[in-house]
Every structure is written in C-alpha cells, then in structure tokens.
Design an enzyme around this catalytic site. Structure first.
Site, PDB file in Angstrom:
ATOM      1  CD  GLU A  38     -24.473 -63.836  63.992  1.00 31.32           C
ATOM      2  OE1 GLU A  38     -24.082 -64.938  64.401  1.00 31.32           O
ATOM      3  OE2 GLU A  38     -24.375 -63.473  62.799  1.00 31.32           O
ATOM      4  CB  THR A  82     -22.296 -68.530  62.528  1.00 31.95           C
ATOM      5  OG1 THR A  82     -22.817 -67.242  62.813  1.00 31.95           O
ATOM      6  CG2 THR A  82     -22.189 -69.304  63.830  1.00 31.95           C
ATOM      7  CG  HIS A 197     -28.334 -63.427  62.185  1.00 33.84           C
ATOM      8  ND1 HIS A 197     -28.958 -63.334  60.964  1.00 33.84           N
ATOM      9  CD2 HIS A 197     -27.410 -64.414  62.063  1.00 33.84           C
ATOM     10  CE1 HIS A 197     -28.448 -64.227  60.142  1.00 33.84           C
ATOM     11  NE2 HIS A 197     -27.501 -64.902  60.781  1.00 33.84           N
ATOM     12  CG  ASP A 256     -20.293 -64.193  63.678  1.00 38.73           C
ATOM     13  OD1 ASP A 256     -20.467 -62.963  63.505  1.00 38.73           O
ATOM     14  OD2 ASP A 256     -21.188 -65.041  63.503  1.00 38.73           O
ATOM     15  CG  HIS A 257     -20.079 -63.404  60.018  1.00 41.74           C
ATOM     16  ND1 HIS A 257     -21.173 -62.597  59.826  1.00 41.74           N
ATOM     17  CD2 HIS A 257     -20.539 -64.512  60.649  1.00 41.74           C
ATOM     18  CE1 HIS A 257     -22.253 -63.197  60.295  1.00 41.74           C
ATOM     19  NE2 HIS A 257     -21.900 -64.363  60.826  1.00 41.74           N
TER      20      HIS A 257
END
Ligand code: GP9
Ligand code: MN
Length: 421
Positions: A38, A82, A197, A256-257
């Site tokens: 994440e 996500t 996150h 993921d990003h």
C-alpha cells in the site's frame, strides 16, 4: 460488437511480446504470493532518515541473489487507486479514465490471471484486512475467478489491532499464515496490506523510527507507517520460511500507487533535498517491484515498465502462454517488451522521454526537448492503448471472445461469505 473485438485483437496481437526463453517457465508449478504494498513509492528504497534506513527489509531484497528488483517500474493508476492496481495486474487492462472499473465494471466478463491459473490446477485466494465489499471486491473477484477471499471477517482482529482501513499489517500477516496453509497448493495468493495508507496514522508506542520533520503532517507520518509495513513484511517472510512455503513459492511485491500526492511537492522537496517540479513529480511515480524466485538468479533490472505488464510477466515465469489473451501490457523480461510506460491520463515516460501535459523532457536530465517523429509515435501509441483498453472495458468486449482452452468464468461458482460469521 464482434467487429469491435476483432479490431481490438488486431491491435493487441501486434503488441504481443514473445517470452524470454531463458525465463519462460522457471517458476512452473510454484505457488505465487503477490504482496500489494500500500502506497509504497520507490524513493523509500535506500532512503535514510536521520542516518537510518526507513525500509531495511525491502532494501535487503534489492541485494538478494534470488530477487529481481525493478527500479524503473511505475504505477499506472487513476482514481481507482488500489482497485486500479489490482485491475491491471489481474487483467493486463488499464483502469478507467474516471472512477474505478472495480466499482462500475464489476459484472463484466474477464479472462483474468486467477481464472487462467485456476484452469491449470491452481487455487486462488485474496487476503485483506478490510470488509469484502470495499471497492466492490466481492463482486468483481467472482468474475476474475478468485476461489477464496479472506476479508476482515476471517480474522480475529482485536480492537487494538484495527486502525484506519482495517487490520494492521503485522497481526494481518501473522493470522494469514494459517489461513494460507489451508489453501491447496499450488496457489495464487494475493495479500493486500493497508497500514501504510493516507493519512498514515500510527500508534506511537509501535513506532520504531522518528517522523520526518518537513512540517507537513501526512508526509512526516508516512515514514513511520512505511517502516511498520517493512517490519511486517520481514515477519511474513519469516513465517513463510517456518511453514516451508517459502521454498516453493514465487513472491511478487509491488507498490500500488503514490502515497504522497503532488499537493505535497513542497514537503517532498525537503525530503529529497531538490526541487520537486512536474518533471520530478512524474519520476516519483516509480513504485518498487520485487520478484523472488527460489533457485533463480535475480538482480537489479533497469528496464522501464508498469503495472499493466505484470500479468504477462508472471504468467510467462509460470510457463503459461499469453498469446491467446487480450492484454495491453508486455512481459518485462521479453526482448520485445514495450518500454514506453503510459500513465492513465495520457502522459507517458520512457528511458528517453518524459511527456507531461504537452511538455517533453529528457528523462535522464530533466531538460526540455523537442518533439521528434519517434516521440509523436509514442504519444499516438499511448493514446491508442488507453483508448483500446477503455473500449474493451466499457463495452464489455471479452464477452464476445473466448480464448482457446479457456472456460468462461461462472460467478455463481463463488461465495466469499464467512459461514462462521
Ligand atoms: C482498502 C484499501 C485502500 O481496502 O485497499 O484502497 P485505496 O484507498 O488505496 O484505493
Ligand atoms: Mn492503495
């Protein structure tokens, strides 16, 4: 609509990249363990905060002899974050320009990695410490062919173990191992972490590194939750070794990003000790990719690629041909790999060019450059890939094509409810 699918296939067949014969099938029959990291950006790798590594475990993997580490690998997500990352790696299709395909296209027909591998004797499973309905996962996973989905309801999750989006990564991995041991081998398993996150909250008694000191709260906190995730990964690897699963599993880990959006460029300029402008901001879209295969010699790989390339890469390592499938990405190890990386908004990056909203830069130096014919072709190809992907997804075109040897997925075969709930 059958005309549309024919046109799409003409385009994707031309993109197809032959597997690298030296690596095709090197992980044949092995379990696959995907770990979704994440919000992990590549700048964290080997970054030092007050003389301390933030991610010592991931850093050690970059030097592990059985691990491929890709340092020019990019996330290609849009608003689906996500969900877009998951969508790309299971389908080798792009997320949508607006919203998330997981939410709006959850009932489409797909020919996804879990389904393909399911028909080769694999059992597929997702592990995630949030409720199964988030991002419409419980609906789309049935179309992707995931056999099992262990969401928060399968975990004991004491109150103090839940924070932000769900179960903290350390108890998550600790409890996941026994669930994983119940999945028949070979398996294709994906673990979606969530402690790192936004806005990166952390119980301070669990923190093992100081916050950063930029004065931007979420940026400062990010280093603590990234360290926590790194420790959780190290613990998970230890569990896998204890259980004996490590030796017959290929482990694929990807960011993921971005975790730090461009709204925080000022703080990032302090973090990186250089001005973060639009060029640097594009470079910051690198996310780490690790592929660990027991018995296979790895190394640091510099080729440019993105999340849409993961599916053909992983299938080829498992010795599964992708020739019949409709895919927008190409095998990272192929000599024919397409190393121009589209971003979801039509910008792109390659080893030579960074294209941002009409402006062109030399990727190596950050200097502005003039458009050449080759660059014009890159622009057109990027647009064509995104447009083709959108047509496939928006018109649900895979309904009209069944690859040779593939049995269409029946969503009614799947049920993720926890009977003990
Ligand atoms: C939630 C998690 C977060 O279950 O996967 O999604 P994101 O906000 O990163 O898209
Ligand atoms: Mn995410």
């Amino acid at each position: 609509d059958t005309d549309d699918i024919t046109e799409v296939q003409n385009f994707t067949r031309a993109l197809y990249a032959e597997p690298n014969p030296e690596l095709f099938g090197v992980a044949k029959g092995k379990n696959v363990i995907y770990i979704h990291l994440e919000s992990v950006q590549n700048f964290l790798i080997d970054y030092q905060l007050n003389g301390q590594e933030v991610t010592p475990f991931m850093n050690s993997l970059t030097r592990d002899s059985n691990t491929f580490y890709f340092d020019n690998f990019f996330h290609q997500t849009g608003q689906g974050k996500t969900a877009d990352a998951e969508f790309m790696l299971e389908n080798s299709l792009y997320g949508l320009p607006q919203g998330s395909a997981f939410s709006t296209r959850g009932r489409n027909t797909y020919q996804a990695a879990p389904a393909i591998l399911g028909q080769q004797g694999y059992t597929s499973a997702v592990f995630h410490g949030n409720n199964r309905t988030f991002w419409n996962r419980d609906e789309i996973y049935k179309r992707l062919g995931f056999d099992k989905f262990y969401d928060l309801s399968y975990y004991n999750a004491k109150e103090e173990d839940v924070l932000n989006y769900g179960l903290k990564d350390k108890p998550f991995f600790e409890e996941s191992v026994s669930l994983l041991e119940s999945v028949p081998q070979p398996f294709y398993a994906k673990f979606i972490t969530l402690s790192n996150h936004f806005p990166y909250p952390m119980d301070q008694e669990e923190a093992t590194i100081e916050k950063h000191t930029t004065g931007d709260t979420s940026v400062d906190n990010y280093f603590q939750t990234a360290r926590y995730l790194d420790e959780a990964l190290s613990e998970f690897f230890a569990y896998l070794k204890e259980s004996g699963l490590y030796e017959n599993s290929m482990i694929v880990m990807y960011g993921d990003h971005y975790g730090i959006s461009e709204n925080h460029n000022k703080a990032m300029s302090i973090v990186l000790d250089k001005e973060v402008n639009e060029f640097e901001s594009a470079q910051l879209q690198r996310v780490p990719l690790f592929i660990h295969i027991p018995g296979v010699e790895g190394g640091t790989m510099h080729q440019y690629g993105g999340q849409v390339d993961l599916m053909p890469t992983v299938l080829h390592l498992l010795g599964v041909s992708t020739k019949e499938y409709v895919q927008l990405g190409t095998d990272l190890f192929s000599t024919q790999h397409d190393s121009v990386v589209p971003f979801r908004n039509g910008n792109f990056i390659s080893e030579s060019v960074t294209y941002i909203d009409g402006r062109l830069y030399n990727t190596a130096t950050g200097e502005r450059i003039e458009e050449t014919e080759e660059i014009t072709r890159m622009k057109e190809q990027t647009e064509e890939k995104l447009r083709t992907s959108d047509v496939i997804v928006n018109k649900d075109l895979l309904r009209f094509y069944t690859p040779d040897g593939f049995t269409p997925v029946n969503p009614n075969d799947y049920d993720y409810t926890n009977k003990a709930e």
